[in-house]
Design a protein around this motif. Structure first.
Motif, PDB file in Angstrom:
ATOM      1  N   UNK A  33      -4.110  22.853   1.141  1.00 13.48           N
ATOM      2  CA  UNK A  33      -2.846  22.173   0.823  1.00 13.48           C
ATOM      3  C   UNK A  33      -2.662  20.984   1.761  1.00 13.48           C
ATOM      4  N   UNK A  34      -2.896  21.203   3.058  1.00 15.55           N
ATOM      5  CA  UNK A  34      -2.753  20.114   4.026  1.00 15.55           C
ATOM      6  C   UNK A  34      -3.754  18.997   3.736  1.00 15.55           C
ATOM      7  N   UNK A  35      -4.970  19.369   3.352  1.00 19.07           N
ATOM      8  CA  UNK A  35      -5.983  18.381   2.992  1.00 19.07           C
ATOM      9  C   UNK A  35      -5.505  17.523   1.829  1.00 19.07           C
ATOM     10  N   UNK A  36      -4.914  18.137   0.831  1.00 19.79           N
ATOM     11  CA  UNK A  36      -4.400  17.407  -0.320  1.00 19.79           C
ATOM     12  C   UNK A  36      -3.276  16.453   0.091  1.00 19.79           C
ATOM     13  N   UNK A  37      -2.389  16.935   0.970  1.00 23.46           N
ATOM     14  CA  UNK A  37      -1.296  16.081   1.454  1.00 23.46           C
ATOM     15  C   UNK A  37      -1.849  14.866   2.205  1.00 23.46           C
ATOM     16  N   UNK A  38      -2.825  15.106   3.056  1.00 19.39           N
ATOM     17  CA  UNK A  38      -3.408  14.005   3.833  1.00 19.39           C
ATOM     18  C   UNK A  38      -4.123  13.006   2.942  1.00 19.39           C
ATOM     19  N   UNK A  39      -4.813  13.485   1.916  1.00 19.11           N
ATOM     20  CA  UNK A  39      -5.473  12.567   0.986  1.00 19.11           C
ATOM     21  C   UNK A  39      -4.454  11.699   0.264  1.00 19.11           C
ATOM     22  N   UNK A  40      -3.304  12.260  -0.066  1.00 20.78           N
ATOM     23  CA  UNK A  40      -2.229  11.474  -0.686  1.00 20.78           C
ATOM     24  C   UNK A  40      -1.696  10.428   0.291  1.00 20.78           C
ATOM     25  N   UNK A  41      -1.561  10.828   1.565  1.00 22.58           N
ATOM     26  CA  UNK A  41      -1.097   9.886   2.582  1.00 22.58           C
ATOM     27  C   UNK A  41      -2.080   8.730   2.749  1.00 22.58           C
ATOM     28  N   UNK A  42      -3.361   9.035   2.750  1.00 23.91           N
ATOM     29  CA  UNK A  42      -4.382   7.989   2.889  1.00 23.91           C
ATOM     30  C   UNK A  42      -4.278   7.012   1.728  1.00 23.91           C
ATOM     31  N   UNK A  43      -4.138   7.542   0.521  1.00 21.24           N
ATOM     32  CA  UNK A  43      -4.023   6.676  -0.652  1.00 21.24           C
ATOM     33  C   UNK A  43      -2.811   5.758  -0.527  1.00 21.24           C
ATOM     34  N   UNK A  44      -1.685   6.313  -0.095  1.00 21.33           N
ATOM     35  CA  UNK A  44      -0.472   5.504   0.072  1.00 21.33           C
ATOM     36  C   UNK A  44      -0.668   4.441   1.158  1.00 21.33           C
ATOM     37  N   UNK A  45      -1.339   4.815   2.251  1.00 19.84           N
ATOM     38  CA  UNK A  45      -1.579   3.854   3.341  1.00 19.84           C
ATOM     39  C   UNK A  45      -2.497   2.725   2.870  1.00 19.84           C
ATOM     40  N   UNK A  46      -3.517   3.060   2.071  1.00 20.06           N
ATOM     41  CA  UNK A  46      -4.402   2.012   1.546  1.00 20.06           C
ATOM     42  C   UNK A  46      -3.641   1.075   0.612  1.00 20.06           C
ATOM     43  N   UNK A  47      -2.748   1.614  -0.192  1.00 16.58           N
ATOM     44  CA  UNK A  47      -1.936   0.760  -1.070  1.00 16.58           C
ATOM     45  C   UNK A  47      -1.068  -0.179  -0.239  1.00 16.58           C
ATOM     46  N   UNK A  48      -0.454   0.367   0.818  1.00 13.19           N
ATOM     47  CA  UNK A  48       0.392  -0.451   1.682  1.00 13.19           C
ATOM     48  C   UNK A  48      -0.453  -1.496   2.407  1.00 13.19           C
ATOM     49  N   UNK A  49      -1.660  -1.116   2.839  1.00 10.01           N
ATOM     50  CA  UNK A  49      -2.557  -2.049   3.505  1.00 10.01           C
ATOM     51  C   UNK A  49      -2.946  -3.184   2.561  1.00 10.01           C
ATOM     52  N   UNK A  50      -3.211  -2.854   1.311  1.00 11.81           N
ATOM     53  CA  UNK A  50      -3.522  -3.878   0.315  1.00 11.81           C
ATOM     54  C   UNK A  50      -2.363  -4.834   0.102  1.00 11.81           C
ATOM     55  N   UNK A  51      -1.158  -4.287   0.015  1.00 10.19           N
ATOM     56  CA  UNK A  51       0.034  -5.135  -0.127  1.00 10.19           C
ATOM     57  C   UNK A  51       0.195  -6.040   1.089  1.00 10.19           C
ATOM     58  N   UNK A  52      -0.064  -5.472   2.277  1.00 12.66           N
ATOM     59  CA  UNK A  52       0.056  -6.240   3.518  1.00 12.66           C
ATOM     60  C   UNK A  52      -0.933  -7.404   3.519  1.00 12.66           C
ATOM     61  N   UNK A  53      -2.161  -7.150   3.121  1.00 12.99           N
ATOM     62  CA  UNK A  53      -3.183  -8.201   3.081  1.00 12.99           C
ATOM     63  C   UNK A  53      -2.806  -9.264   2.058  1.00 12.99           C
ATOM     64  N   UNK A  54      -2.304  -8.822   0.914  1.00 13.14           N
ATOM     65  CA  UNK A  54      -1.882  -9.762  -0.117  1.00 13.14           C
ATOM     66  C   UNK A  54      -0.768 -10.667   0.420  1.00 13.14           C
ATOM     67  N   UNK A  55       0.231 -10.065   1.057  1.00 14.22           N
ATOM     68  CA  UNK A  55       1.350 -10.848   1.602  1.00 14.22           C
ATOM     69  C   UNK A  55       0.876 -11.820   2.688  1.00 14.22           C
ATOM     70  N   UNK A  56      -0.065 -11.378   3.515  1.00 15.40           N
ATOM     71  CA  UNK A  56      -0.593 -12.263   4.558  1.00 15.40           C
ATOM     72  C   UNK A  56      -1.352 -13.428   3.920  1.00 15.40           C
ATOM     73  N   UNK A  57      -2.127 -13.156   2.887  1.00 15.86           N
ATOM     74  CA  UNK A  57      -2.881 -14.210   2.215  1.00 15.86           C
ATOM     75  C   UNK A  57      -1.935 -15.174   1.519  1.00 15.86           C
ATOM     76  N   UNK A  58      -0.900 -14.653   0.914  1.00 16.91           N
ATOM     77  CA  UNK A  58       0.062 -15.473   0.165  1.00 16.91           C
ATOM     78  C   UNK A  58       0.860 -16.377   1.103  1.00 16.91           C
ATOM     79  N   UNK A  59       1.298 -15.808   2.240  1.00 14.93           N
ATOM     80  CA  UNK A  59       2.141 -16.573   3.163  1.00 14.93           C
ATOM     81  C   UNK A  59       1.319 -17.420   4.133  1.00 14.93           C
ATOM     82  N   UNK A  60       0.052 -17.079   4.297  1.00 17.04           N
ATOM     83  CA  UNK A  60      -0.779 -17.820   5.246  1.00 17.04           C
ATOM     84  C   UNK A  60      -0.563 -17.379   6.681  1.00 17.04           C
ATOM     85  N   UNK A  61       0.337 -16.417   6.881  1.00 19.67           N
ATOM     86  CA  UNK A  61       0.597 -15.906   8.230  1.00 19.67           C
ATOM     87  C   UNK A  61      -0.135 -14.587   8.424  1.00 19.67           C
TER      88      UNK A  61
END
Length: 130
Positions: A33-61
């Protein structure tokens, strides 16, 4: 020792073994169960990381501090997942081959997939029954 004593002793051993296996099943379930929760957290963190990279690329900062922090959080989750994997392997009585990654019984000396020598098994002390 009488027949009744033998029956009682055998019954105690059966109950003890069943209790141990039951605890192992509960531990295994909690780990999965904990493994499943952590895998979900990783997926969410990767999505947030992708959004962060997109925003950095878009803003140039570039926000290297936030980026590095997110990577560190993902690495920490992967470390916890590796620990859970080791605990699950211990419950299943298996080891992972360092060379090919195959899982095999702790009783094996060599990996059945690649032939690599597996880590030495720790020697268990045998206590004498008094």
């Amino acid at each position: 020792m009488s027949f009744l004593d033998d029956v009682i002793s055998t019954g105690k051993n059966v109950v003890s073994t069943a209790g141990t296996k039951g605890k192992g099943a509960v531990s295994f379930s909690k780990l999965k169960i904990r493994e499943s929760q952590l895998n979900s957290e990783v997926k969410a963190k990767f999505e947030k990381l992708g959004e962060m990279i997109y925003e950095m690329a878009k803003s140039g900062e570039k926000d290297n501090e936030a980026f590095d922090e997110m990577v560190a959080e993902i690495d920490a989750i992967y470390d916890e997942l590796a620990d859970i994997d080791k605990q699950v392997d211990d419950l299943r009585n298996v080891v992972t081959c360092a060379k090919c990654g195959a899982k095999t019984s702790k009783d094996n000396t060599f990996c059945p997939k690649c032939g690599e020598k597996l880590p030495e098994k720790p020697v268990e002390e045998v206590s004498e029954a008094e």
